[in-house]
Design a protein around this motif. Structure first.
Motif, PDB file in Angstrom:
ATOM      1  N   TYR A  78      28.733 -34.643  13.150  1.00  0.00           N
ATOM      2  CA  TYR A  78      29.419 -33.401  12.744  1.00  0.00           C
ATOM      3  C   TYR A  78      30.187 -33.803  11.390  1.00  0.00           C
ATOM      4  CZ  TYR A  78      32.832 -35.537  15.807  1.00  0.00           C
ATOM      5  OH  TYR A  78      33.494 -36.143  16.524  1.00  0.00           O
ATOM      6  N   HIS A  79      29.870 -34.879  10.856  1.00  0.00           N
ATOM      7  CA  HIS A  79      30.396 -35.234   9.406  1.00  0.00           C
ATOM      8  C   HIS A  79      29.689 -34.341   8.429  1.00  0.00           C
ATOM      9  CE1 HIS A  79      31.905 -37.434   6.007  1.00  0.00           C
ATOM     10  NE2 HIS A  79      32.677 -38.015   6.910  1.00  0.00           N
ATOM     11  N   ASN A  80      30.270 -33.842   7.538  1.00  0.00           N
ATOM     12  CA  ASN A  80      29.659 -33.022   6.382  1.00  0.00           C
ATOM     13  C   ASN A  80      28.760 -33.742   5.627  1.00  0.00           C
ATOM     14  OD1 ASN A  80      30.942 -30.679   7.230  1.00  0.00           O
ATOM     15  ND2 ASN A  80      32.889 -30.728   5.541  1.00  0.00           N
ATOM     16  N   GLU A  81      29.028 -35.173   5.639  1.00  0.00           N
ATOM     17  CA  GLU A  81      28.116 -35.977   4.662  1.00  0.00           C
ATOM     18  C   GLU A  81      27.322 -36.964   5.746  1.00  0.00           C
ATOM     19  OE1 GLU A  81      27.326 -35.820   1.578  1.00  0.00           O
ATOM     20  OE2 GLU A  81      28.801 -34.121   1.409  1.00  0.00           O
ATOM     21  N   GLY A  82      27.308 -36.282   6.676  1.00  0.00           N
ATOM     22  CA  GLY A  82      26.128 -37.075   7.952  1.00  0.00           C
ATOM     23  C   GLY A  82      24.866 -37.242   7.492  1.00  0.00           C
ATOM     24  N   SER A 107      28.318 -27.576  11.258  1.00  0.00           N
ATOM     25  CA  SER A 107      28.081 -28.346  10.138  1.00  0.00           C
ATOM     26  C   SER A 107      26.603 -28.437  10.048  1.00  0.00           C
ATOM     27  CB  SER A 107      28.801 -29.852  10.424  1.00  0.00           C
ATOM     28  OG  SER A 107      27.745 -30.229  11.179  1.00  0.00           O
ATOM     29  N   GLN A 108      25.816 -28.340  10.568  1.00  0.00           N
ATOM     30  CA  GLN A 108      24.474 -28.387  10.446  1.00  0.00           C
ATOM     31  C   GLN A 108      23.987 -26.964   9.815  1.00  0.00           C
ATOM     32  OE1 GLN A 108      22.963 -29.255  14.139  1.00  0.00           O
ATOM     33  NE2 GLN A 108      22.630 -31.365  13.717  1.00  0.00           N
ATOM     34  N   ALA A 109      24.556 -25.798  10.142  1.00  0.00           N
ATOM     35  CA  ALA A 109      24.333 -24.388   9.500  1.00  0.00           C
ATOM     36  C   ALA A 109      25.093 -24.377   8.126  1.00  0.00           C
ATOM     37  CB  ALA A 109      24.998 -23.508  10.360  1.00  0.00           C
TER      38      ALA A 109
END
Length: 325
Positions: free
Chosen positions: A94-98, A154-156
């Motif tokens: 769920y990290h924004n830069e995952g 986060s994916q959306a």
């Protein structure tokens, strides 16, 4: 013979054009969803030994992959991330830069016409390999839902067209739907792994995604392969909670379940033609035991005949080529 009364069914099988004229089930390129494993780093294209023709790819190889898919006429992909770092709560999920968030942005910027589906789970990101938070040796359902929902949002935010939760926690569709709606993503559909069995057919996938459990197994949250009625209860819950698509996984050994789900629920049905099913055919074909093209098309057609509207399959590229013939 003059007095015999019988039906002449062979009249409709006489020629290829006649057989095509009366064919009941059709497989189209638009039905196919291709899975992609994205890894961190640069200039990486690792062959998955147990899945001939499948690779782990870094972000700089994604455009090459997408160009090939668009040329073949495949319009949809599902993304799986393979991070460098894992921890007990799967924070890279769920990290924004995952890695998946980066991959989603990369694909949507360069190939906006493609439909990007994000697999939403924690197992690739946790150091224990389970699909949720572990507390005292047990998977904590409600605590896991919070992190799975964060992952979906986060994916959306990264631009995923569809969220596909595969964790099999109770209430995951309701939690994700609420989380997406509250974050302003009420337009993003949920493709639920509604019926997911604890199957022996997942082995090669775990090689590709580096997601094998480090202890125990997943039978406490994935379904018993012997159960049919339980599958209907699982699917009903997801429909009630707001799912937009229903997935049955695996596909080939569960065509009966697929048919019943399709007959009962008026939602698009997705078959997941899983890694073990793929690898068995590739191995048999490599040994000259089966005709790969014929058996692949027969298998995919069987899933459509059983009620699948869409098929997630590692054979998508092969099947698109066969359809062009």
């Amino acid at each position: 013979m003059e007095d015999l009364q019988f039906k002449r069914h062979r009249r409709l099988r006489k020629t290829e054009s006649m057989r095509a004229l009366v064919r009941e089930t059709h497989l189209r390129k638009e039905d196919l969803i291709y899975p992609i494993f994205v890894v961190e780093g640069e200039q990486i294209k690792n062959a998955v030994a147990s899945m001939p023709g499948v690779h782990q790819v870094s972000l700089d190889h994604l455009s090459e992959e997408m160009n090939e898919l668009e040329q073949l006429g495949i319009r949809s992909v599902i993304l799986f991330g393979v991070p460098n770092e894992k921890d007990e709560v799967g924070s890279q999920a769920y990290h924004n830069e995952g890695i998946v968030q980066q991959a989603i942005r990369h694909v949507k910027e360069a190939h906006p016409s493609l439909t990007v589906i994000a697999d939403t789970c924690l197992c690739q990101y946790t150091d224990h390999g389970h699909c949720g938070v572990v507390r005292d040796g047990e998977i904590a359902n409600d605590e896991s839902l919070e992190l799975i929902t964060k992952t979906a949002v986060s994916q959306a935010e990264a631009g995923a067209d569809i969220i596909a939760p595969s964790n099999m926690m109770d209430g995951f569709v309701a939690a994700i739907r609420k989380g997406l709606d509250n974050a302003g993503y009420s337009h993003v559909p949920v493709m639920s792994y509604a019926v997911k069995y604890a199957s022996a057919f997942y082995g090669p996938f775990r090689d590709a995604a580096h997601s094998s459990p480090q202890f125990g197994d997943r039978r406490a949250y994935q379904m018993d392969p012997a159960n049919r009625l339980e599958a209907m209860r699982e699917a009903q819950s997801d429909v009630d909670e707001g799912a937009d698509f229903l997935i049955v996984k695996p596909a080939l050994s569960y065509l009966d379940i697929m048919r019943e789900v399709k007959d009962r629920f008026n939602l698009p049905l997705v078959a997941y033609n899983v890694s073990g099913e793929y690898s068995m055919i590739k191995a048999a074909a490599a040994n000259g035991w089966v005709n790969e093209e014929e058996i692949v098309m027969e298998k995919l057609t069987s899933m459509k005949r059983a009620g699948a509207d869409l098929i997630i399959t590692y054979f998508a590229k092969d099947a698109a080529g066969y359809l062009d013939k």
